[in-house]
Design an enzyme around this catalytic site. Structure first.
Site, PDB file in Angstrom:
ATOM      1  N   ASP A 155      -0.936  -6.363  -0.162  1.00  0.00           N
ATOM      2  CA  ASP A 155      -1.201  -5.647   1.088  1.00  0.00           C
ATOM      3  C   ASP A 155      -2.697  -5.461   1.292  1.00  0.00           C
ATOM      4  O   ASP A 155      -3.432  -5.188   0.342  1.00  0.00           O
ATOM      5  CB  ASP A 155      -0.555  -4.250   0.995  1.00  0.00           C
ATOM      6  CG  ASP A 155       0.360  -3.968   2.152  1.00  0.00           C
ATOM      7  OD1 ASP A 155       0.324  -4.712   3.151  1.00  0.00           O
ATOM      8  OD2 ASP A 155       1.125  -2.988   2.062  1.00  0.00           O
TER       9      ASP A 155
ATOM     10  N   LYS B  47      -0.891  -9.356   3.362  1.00  0.00           N
ATOM     11  CA  LYS B  47      -0.114  -8.806   4.491  1.00  0.00           C
ATOM     12  C   LYS B  47      -1.033  -7.881   5.286  1.00  0.00           C
ATOM     13  O   LYS B  47      -1.759  -7.073   4.710  1.00  0.00           O
ATOM     14  CB  LYS B  47       1.107  -8.042   3.981  1.00  0.00           C
ATOM     15  CG  LYS B  47       1.893  -7.357   5.113  1.00  0.00           C
ATOM     16  CD  LYS B  47       3.247  -6.878   4.672  1.00  0.00           C
ATOM     17  CE  LYS B  47       3.250  -5.566   3.911  1.00  0.00           C
ATOM     18  NZ  LYS B  47       2.711  -4.417   4.648  1.00  0.00           N
TER      19      LYS B  47
ATOM     20  N   GLU C 118      -1.277  -5.249   8.683  1.00  0.00           N
ATOM     21  CA  GLU C 118      -0.576  -4.453   9.698  1.00  0.00           C
ATOM     22  C   GLU C 118      -1.236  -4.617  11.063  1.00  0.00           C
ATOM     23  O   GLU C 118      -2.466  -4.670  11.169  1.00  0.00           O
ATOM     24  CB  GLU C 118      -0.618  -2.958   9.330  1.00  0.00           C
ATOM     25  CG  GLU C 118       0.254  -2.612   8.155  1.00  0.00           C
ATOM     26  CD  GLU C 118       0.335  -1.106   7.902  1.00  0.00           C
ATOM     27  OE1 GLU C 118      -0.074  -0.311   8.768  1.00  0.00           O
ATOM     28  OE2 GLU C 118       0.809  -0.739   6.819  1.00  0.00           O
TER      29      GLU C 118
ATOM     30  N   GLU D 212       9.081  -3.206  10.492  1.00  0.00           N
ATOM     31  CA  GLU D 212       9.495  -1.945   9.870  1.00  0.00           C
ATOM     32  C   GLU D 212      10.027  -1.001  10.955  1.00  0.00           C
ATOM     33  O   GLU D 212       9.342  -0.752  11.965  1.00  0.00           O
ATOM     34  CB  GLU D 212       8.290  -1.311   9.149  1.00  0.00           C
ATOM     35  CG  GLU D 212       8.628  -0.005   8.464  1.00  0.00           C
ATOM     36  CD  GLU D 212       7.580   0.407   7.424  1.00  0.00           C
ATOM     37  OE1 GLU D 212       6.651  -0.377   7.126  1.00  0.00           O
ATOM     38  OE2 GLU D 212       7.712   1.529   6.914  1.00  0.00           O
TER      39      GLU D 212
ATOM     40  N   ASP E  18       0.842  -1.203   0.000  1.00  0.00           N
ATOM     41  CA  ASP E  18       0.000   0.000   0.000  1.00  0.00           C
ATOM     42  C   ASP E  18       0.879   1.256   0.000  1.00  0.00           C
ATOM     43  O   ASP E  18       0.366   2.374  -0.053  1.00  0.00           O
ATOM     44  CB  ASP E  18      -1.019  -0.005   1.152  1.00  0.00           C
ATOM     45  CG  ASP E  18      -0.375  -0.007   2.514  1.00  0.00           C
ATOM     46  OD1 ASP E  18       0.864  -0.081   2.600  1.00  0.00           O
ATOM     47  OD2 ASP E  18      -1.121   0.077   3.519  1.00  0.00           O
ATOM     48  N   SER E  19       2.213   1.059  -0.009  1.00  0.00           N
ATOM     49  CA  SER E  19       3.108   2.186  -0.263  1.00  0.00           C
ATOM     50  C   SER E  19       2.811   2.801  -1.630  1.00  0.00           C
ATOM     51  O   SER E  19       3.312   3.881  -1.946  1.00  0.00           O
ATOM     52  CB  SER E  19       4.579   1.733  -0.192  1.00  0.00           C
ATOM     53  OG  SER E  19       4.764   0.571  -0.981  1.00  0.00           O
TER      54      SER E  19
HETATM   55  O1  KIV Z   1       3.494  -1.041   1.610  1.00  0.00           O
HETATM   56  C1  KIV Z   1       4.692  -1.363   1.601  1.00  0.00           C
HETATM   57  O2  KIV Z   1       5.425  -1.201   0.625  1.00  0.00           O
HETATM   58  C2  KIV Z   1       5.230  -1.943   2.811  1.00  0.00           C
HETATM   59  C3  KIV Z   1       6.717  -1.948   2.927  1.00  0.00           C
HETATM   60  C4  KIV Z   1       7.206  -0.620   3.322  1.00  0.00           C
HETATM   61  C5  KIV Z   1       7.183  -3.008   3.817  1.00  0.00           C
HETATM   62  O3  KIV Z   1       4.509  -2.350   3.673  1.00  0.00           O
END
Ligand code: KIV
Length: 267
Positions: free
Chosen positions: A83, A113, A115, A183, A44-45
């Protein structure tokens, strides 16, 4: 046949470091598919590096599905982590199951993934595992919570927060997480957790001793010349290369040097 759980497990057992890179589109995925990199995270970056927001919070489930599909088309030989975006799972376990299930149903991602370490996230991890969705957990600096964390800061620095992160990592592993991403935590904490849980750890700003590393592709390729965090190593200087290439193209166009005779079609 690729299987992210078995691949990551084997790497941990054989003490082989795991490399993960983020990616958001087909063209880069196709290039990464031709490297030895182990796995690709559609993070989600994308909120920051693709969409130009100041955070990951505006990213939607549709965004993740759209970009995950593009990456899967480019890198079908790689294991792909998708994500879970902000608000796709924080509201309830059933919302989280639906969101993760939708990602797995509509893309070829190998896992999701998540959080955080709330009771909801731990229960969701367990339920997803039960219905066949592998989960990578994400602890330490969790960017979806940057407002409550007081910004993008190193986490786990006090004895209490350190002990809590070790405890929560174990709970997430017990709930079925097949890997945990950390992180921005102190190196010694990354080492301690890596040695105390049975699944691989993936670090970004978590030091040298995690089972693997992840970096955002734009960062490692040096595409943002204003971003130099301590944890980053730039392996290329695309910012300068791209500006030079586009500048050269512009100059050629205005000087009538491009297109040349060789670029034109004959009658
Ligand atoms: O969203 C992302 O790219 C991440 C990385 C910074 C680990 O979660």
């Amino acid at each position: 046949m690729k299987n992210i759980i078995l691949e990551f497990k084997k790497k941990k057992e054989t003490n082989t470091p795991i490399s993960v890179i983020t990616c958001y589109d087909y063209s880069f995925a196709k290039l990464f598919a031709q490297t030895e990199v182990d796995s690709i995270l559609v993070g989600d970056s994308m909120g920051n590096v693709i969409q130009g927001h100041g955070s990951t919070m505006p990213v939607t489930l549709d965004d993740i599905i759209y970009h995950t599909n593009a990456v899967c088309r480019g890198a079908s030989n790689k294991t792909i982590i998708a994500d879970m975006p902000f608000l796709s799972y924080q509201t309830s376990v059933s919302d989280g199951i639906r969101a993760a299930g939708t990602i797995m149903k509509e893309t070829k991602a190998d896992c999701v993934k998540l959080e955080g370490d709330s009771d909801l996230v731990i229960e969701l991890t367990q339920r997803l595992n039960e219905i066949g969705v592998p989960v990578m957990s994400h602890l330490g600096l969790t960017p979806q919570s940057f407002n409550t964390l007081g910004g993008y800061k190193v986490q786990g620095k006090t004895p209490e927060s350190r002990a809590r992160m070790i405890q929560k990592s174990k709970e997430l592993v017990d709930a079925g997480a097949f890997a945990v991403l950390f992180e921005m935590i102190p190196e010694s904490l990354g080492k301690e957790i890596t040695e105390s849980i049975s699944v691989p750890t993936i670090g970004i700003g978590a030091g040298r001793y995690t089972s693997g590393q992840v970096l955002v592709m734009q960062d490692l390729l040096g595409m943002n010349d204003e971003f130099h965090p301590k944890f980053l190593k730039k392996y290329a200087n695309f910012a300068d290369d791209i500006k030079k290439a586009v500048g050269d193209y512009h100059d050629d166009v205005v000087k009538h040097l491009f297109p040349g005779e060789e670029n034109g079609f004959k009658d």
